[in-house]
Design an enzyme around this catalytic site. Sequence first.
Site, PDB file in Angstrom:
ATOM      1  N   HIS A   2      37.799  39.092  43.861  1.00  0.00           N
ATOM      2  CA  HIS A   2      37.542  40.190  44.324  1.00  0.00           C
ATOM      3  C   HIS A   2      37.032  41.303  43.275  1.00  0.00           C
ATOM      4  O   HIS A   2      37.339  41.037  42.400  1.00  0.00           O
ATOM      5  CB  HIS A   2      38.315  40.753  45.309  1.00  0.00           C
ATOM      6  CG  HIS A   2      39.780  41.161  44.979  1.00  0.00           C
ATOM      7  ND1 HIS A   2      40.184  42.219  44.281  1.00  0.00           N
ATOM      8  CD2 HIS A   2      40.808  40.371  44.802  1.00  0.00           C
ATOM      9  CE1 HIS A   2      41.411  42.229  43.639  1.00  0.00           C
ATOM     10  NE2 HIS A   2      41.684  41.015  44.347  1.00  0.00           N
TER      11      HIS A   2
ATOM     12  N   ASP B 234      37.024  44.823  43.312  1.00  0.00           N
ATOM     13  CA  ASP B 234      37.812  45.920  43.426  1.00  0.00           C
ATOM     14  C   ASP B 234      39.202  45.870  42.620  1.00  0.00           C
ATOM     15  O   ASP B 234      39.932  44.477  42.487  1.00  0.00           O
ATOM     16  CB  ASP B 234      38.005  46.757  44.839  1.00  0.00           C
ATOM     17  CG  ASP B 234      38.807  45.822  45.624  1.00  0.00           C
ATOM     18  OD1 ASP B 234      38.665  44.588  45.598  1.00  0.00           O
ATOM     19  OD2 ASP B 234      39.752  46.226  46.348  1.00  0.00           O
TER      20      ASP B 234
ATOM     21  N   ASP C   6      43.798  41.690  37.823  1.00  0.00           N
ATOM     22  CA  ASP C   6      43.903  41.243  39.223  1.00  0.00           C
ATOM     23  C   ASP C   6      42.515  42.274  39.918  1.00  0.00           C
ATOM     24  O   ASP C   6      42.621  43.367  40.030  1.00  0.00           O
ATOM     25  CB  ASP C   6      45.074  41.988  39.710  1.00  0.00           C
ATOM     26  CG  ASP C   6      45.139  42.043  41.200  1.00  0.00           C
ATOM     27  OD1 ASP C   6      44.441  41.112  41.672  1.00  0.00           O
ATOM     28  OD2 ASP C   6      45.908  42.517  41.892  1.00  0.00           O
TER      29      ASP C   6
ATOM     30  N   GLU D 238      39.229  44.490  48.446  1.00  0.00           N
ATOM     31  CA  GLU D 238      40.598  43.478  48.794  1.00  0.00           C
ATOM     32  C   GLU D 238      41.889  43.970  49.035  1.00  0.00           C
ATOM     33  O   GLU D 238      42.698  43.881  49.511  1.00  0.00           O
ATOM     34  CB  GLU D 238      40.681  42.244  47.811  1.00  0.00           C
ATOM     35  CG  GLU D 238      41.362  41.075  48.092  1.00  0.00           C
ATOM     36  CD  GLU D 238      42.774  41.244  47.426  1.00  0.00           C
ATOM     37  OE1 GLU D 238      43.827  40.626  47.634  1.00  0.00           O
ATOM     38  OE2 GLU D 238      43.120  42.486  46.687  1.00  0.00           O
ATOM     39  N   GLU D 239      41.933  45.141  47.920  1.00  0.00           N
ATOM     40  CA  GLU D 239      43.400  45.789  47.769  1.00  0.00           C
ATOM     41  C   GLU D 239      43.791  46.740  48.679  1.00  0.00           C
ATOM     42  O   GLU D 239      44.827  46.962  48.892  1.00  0.00           O
ATOM     43  CB  GLU D 239      43.064  46.295  46.420  1.00  0.00           C
ATOM     44  CG  GLU D 239      43.014  45.592  45.173  1.00  0.00           C
ATOM     45  CD  GLU D 239      44.084  44.690  44.803  1.00  0.00           C
ATOM     46  OE1 GLU D 239      45.160  44.626  45.491  1.00  0.00           O
ATOM     47  OE2 GLU D 239      44.125  43.869  43.831  1.00  0.00           O
TER      48      GLU D 239
ATOM     49  N   ASP E 214      42.570  33.959  42.480  1.00  0.00           N
ATOM     50  CA  ASP E 214      43.496  35.203  42.450  1.00  0.00           C
ATOM     51  C   ASP E 214      44.852  35.007  42.396  1.00  0.00           C
ATOM     52  O   ASP E 214      45.662  36.017  42.791  1.00  0.00           O
ATOM     53  CB  ASP E 214      42.938  35.912  43.713  1.00  0.00           C
ATOM     54  CG  ASP E 214      43.383  37.448  43.708  1.00  0.00           C
ATOM     55  OD1 ASP E 214      43.673  38.021  42.512  1.00  0.00           O
ATOM     56  OD2 ASP E 214      43.420  38.177  45.037  1.00  0.00           O
TER      57      ASP E 214
ATOM     58  N   HIS F 204      48.904  46.060  39.853  1.00  0.00           N
ATOM     59  CA  HIS F 204      49.187  47.009  40.846  1.00  0.00           C
ATOM     60  C   HIS F 204      50.114  48.223  40.110  1.00  0.00           C
ATOM     61  O   HIS F 204      50.400  49.237  40.726  1.00  0.00           O
ATOM     62  CB  HIS F 204      49.846  46.897  41.996  1.00  0.00           C
ATOM     63  CG  HIS F 204      48.940  45.671  42.892  1.00  0.00           C
ATOM     64  ND1 HIS F 204      49.217  45.514  44.086  1.00  0.00           N
ATOM     65  CD2 HIS F 204      47.863  45.145  42.572  1.00  0.00           C
ATOM     66  CE1 HIS F 204      48.157  44.846  44.793  1.00  0.00           C
ATOM     67  NE2 HIS F 204      47.553  44.485  43.621  1.00  0.00           N
TER      68      HIS F 204
END
Length: 485
Positions: free
Chosen positions: A77, A79, A116, A146-147, A170, A456
């Site tokens: 992904h 983003d 990530d 995705e996030e 991922d 994150h």
Amino acid sequence: MSNDIRTLEPKELWNNFADLNAVPRGSKKEERVIQFMVDFGNSLNLKTVVDPVGNVIIKKPASKGMENRKTIVMQSHLDMVHQKNADTDFDFDSEGIKMKIEGDWVTAEGTTLGADNGLGVAAIMSVLASKDIKHPAIEALFTIDEETGMTGAKGLQAGYLEGEILLNLDTEEDDEIDIGCAGGIDITIENSYNEVSTPTNSTGYTISVTGLNGGHSGMDIHRGLGNANKIMNRVLHTVQDYIRISEINGGSLRNAIPRESFAIIAVYNSQKDLFLKALKKITKEIKKELKTVDPNLEIIAKEAQMPKKVMTAISQTTLIKTLYAAHNGVYRMSNDMEGLVETSNNIARVTVGHELIKILCLTRSSVETSKEDLANTIRAPFEIAGYEVTLSGSYPGWKPNVDSQILTVLTKKYKELFNSKPDVVACHAGLECGILGTNYPEMDMISFGPTIQGAHSPDEKANIKSSQKFWKFLLEILENIPVKK
């Protein structure tokens, strides 16, 4: 310092990652990175398509001698999660990530790194641009958002892909091969309330909860990390008889364990000594409980400007008690796979002010019925209290297939390359495989990747040696994709 990254091996991987990280690419703000990927595909004279929701698909024919192998989909992904330390001056909408090397790790200067899933994207770019890597026909799928909702995976329609095998890049432990993941659902809790004038003979205070590690609300939920929103509510519950709440601002994204929370309150002058004594006691207790996992936790109260308005007493009591009752963290462990978190909830965002309360949660589970059970457990006390609760953004988990053909390939090659067995696992993160399988149910799927820690959060870092291991493993897999039937 970002230029130092370009000297790391494998150079093609890290150079593509550096190019990608120069492009702002927050979730739901992917216009520039979509164009970046389109320009990249066109520069290679490869067929490049953007689907109606913004996913980018780039197709590359098989290398010479690999035409008889099954077509594969390589997927990551575009983003990334935007998180920064409170004292970091950085604009995610206009600046590229500032990277640096610390020992055997690549990290960022006070922000999330974007490994990530940027390292997965960079790996796919490297394969697409290569002239000497052996590989079957490739369909590179770069999904968006995705996030914060997985809307890219949800919006991918049938017919865009022909591949029989999907390699999702991922996963964040290089000795793991993922064959399943959790689904999720967003819970939004809202209520209005009446403000009243701040009582006279009061003093304004701010309370701050800072210094927590935070982390991924799926992969890190089992670690017992402090949740700033729950800590703040516990503090307010302890001192509620001495205060009136004006504002609360805690957490940020649903998929990040909240690291900070701030409250503006009024303290009755006659109760100030009791307030400070109670605050000191509860601070000591919480810091003692979390000293192993969150040693830098700080809970600080400071005198501040008096707020003009505060919550009514009944609204304040209802908020504190319902939020106290709301489950946060692991709800149920799997009975079928040892050590796997089955169901959890993250109380991610709490805002109070200007007569509006808003609470955001992300509930995850690998079992749909358990996900529904926890969502109902959370919504019940809030609805009893008169709050409006909305469930949205539900996405399915990915059911493990232990008989997967590509799993056999990966486990065999891992043993040959690294002289050890990989951990075949299901994870508590929301990989896109389950969603993609909705429109491509016959596709054989697997997930793997390099070691990334602190995703994150501003502590996110990618291991350099692990990235080299991942690249070596990926090239071996591409060369050993099964032949077509």
